[in-house]
Design a protein around this motif. Structure first.
Motif, mmCIF file in Angstrom:
data_model
loop_
_atom_site.group_PDB
_atom_site.id
_atom_site.type_symbol
_atom_site.label_atom_id
_atom_site.label_comp_id
_atom_site.label_asym_id
_atom_site.label_seq_id
_atom_site.Cartn_x
_atom_site.Cartn_y
_atom_site.Cartn_z
ATOM 1 N N SER A 28 0.809 -1.228 0.000
ATOM 2 C CA SER A 28 0.000 0.000 0.000
ATOM 3 C C SER A 28 0.838 1.273 0.000
ATOM 4 C CB SER A 28 -0.961 0.000 1.184
ATOM 5 O OG SER A 28 -0.256 -0.093 2.404
ATOM 6 N N GLY A 29 2.016 1.220 0.561
ATOM 7 C CA GLY A 29 2.934 2.352 0.541
ATOM 8 C C GLY A 29 4.355 1.834 0.469
ATOM 9 N N TRP A 30 5.213 2.528 -0.252
ATOM 10 C CA TRP A 30 6.602 2.087 -0.364
ATOM 11 C C TRP A 30 7.499 3.273 -0.672
ATOM 12 C CZ3 TRP A 30 8.827 3.213 -5.005
ATOM 13 C CH2 TRP A 30 7.970 3.401 -6.084
ATOM 14 N N SER A 31 8.781 3.107 -0.319
ATOM 15 C CA SER A 31 9.806 4.080 -0.667
ATOM 16 C C SER A 31 11.102 3.316 -0.920
ATOM 17 C CB SER A 31 10.005 5.097 0.458
ATOM 18 O OG SER A 31 10.977 6.049 0.103
ATOM 19 N N HIS A 32 11.707 3.560 -2.070
ATOM 20 C CA HIS A 32 12.978 2.927 -2.442
ATOM 21 C C HIS A 32 14.080 3.864 -1.979
ATOM 22 C CE1 HIS A 32 15.405 0.862 -5.894
ATOM 23 N NE2 HIS A 32 15.876 0.570 -4.698
ATOM 24 N N ILE A 33 14.560 3.660 -0.748
ATOM 25 C CA ILE A 33 15.421 4.659 -0.123
ATOM 26 C C ILE A 33 16.898 4.529 -0.465
ATOM 27 C CG2 ILE A 33 13.840 5.083 1.775
ATOM 28 C CD1 ILE A 33 15.849 3.386 3.480
ATOM 29 N N LEU A 34 17.374 3.314 -0.669
ATOM 30 C CA LEU A 34 18.766 3.076 -1.047
ATOM 31 C C LEU A 34 18.785 1.996 -2.120
ATOM 32 C CD1 LEU A 34 20.313 3.003 2.542
ATOM 33 C CD2 LEU A 34 20.473 4.878 0.904
ATOM 34 N N GLU A 35 19.903 1.792 -2.752
ATOM 35 C CA GLU A 35 19.958 0.880 -3.895
ATOM 36 C C GLU A 35 19.336 -0.485 -3.612
ATOM 37 O OE1 GLU A 35 23.203 -1.049 -6.942
ATOM 38 O OE2 GLU A 35 23.748 0.708 -5.785
ATOM 39 N N SER A 36 19.602 -1.058 -2.459
ATOM 40 C CA SER A 36 19.075 -2.390 -2.125
ATOM 41 C C SER A 36 18.194 -2.367 -0.885
ATOM 42 C CB SER A 36 20.235 -3.375 -1.924
ATOM 43 O OG SER A 36 20.969 -3.526 -3.103
#
Length: 93
Positions: A28-36
């Motif tokens: 429902s919610g996501w954030s790709h904060i660093l490469e992995s």
């Protein structure tokens, strides 16, 4: 109420991991904060549920870690994350 999980992985070979990325984005919610590393927000309260869902999208030699984050207000960050990422972090950590 939503729970926030940190997902981190080491993918051992160069492969197409679009299925994994899409499975993460299906929360429902996501954030790709660093490469992995990603944060996801979901109604489940179990890191095992998130791990089991994502494990279907990696190979047996890959590594996957899913950690449930503590209640809101405990996250801190530095450097130059995008405005969208900072908003997500403020809203969810």
């Amino acid at each position: 109420m939503s729970s926030v999980f940190l997902i981190s992985y080491d993918l051992k070979d160069v492969k197409d991991y679009e299925e994994l990325y899409q499975a993460i984005k299906d929360y429902s919610g996501w954030s790709h904060i660093l490469e992995s590393s990603w944060f996801v927000s979901t109604s489940t309260s179990s890191a095992s549920d998130v791990r089991d869902n994502l494990q279907d999208h990696i190979d047996s030699d890959d590594e996957l870690l899913v950690t449930k984050m503590p209640d809101s207000g405990s996250g801190r960050w530095a450097t130059t994350f995008s405005d969208d990422t900072v908003e997500w972090l403020k809203d969810n950590l």
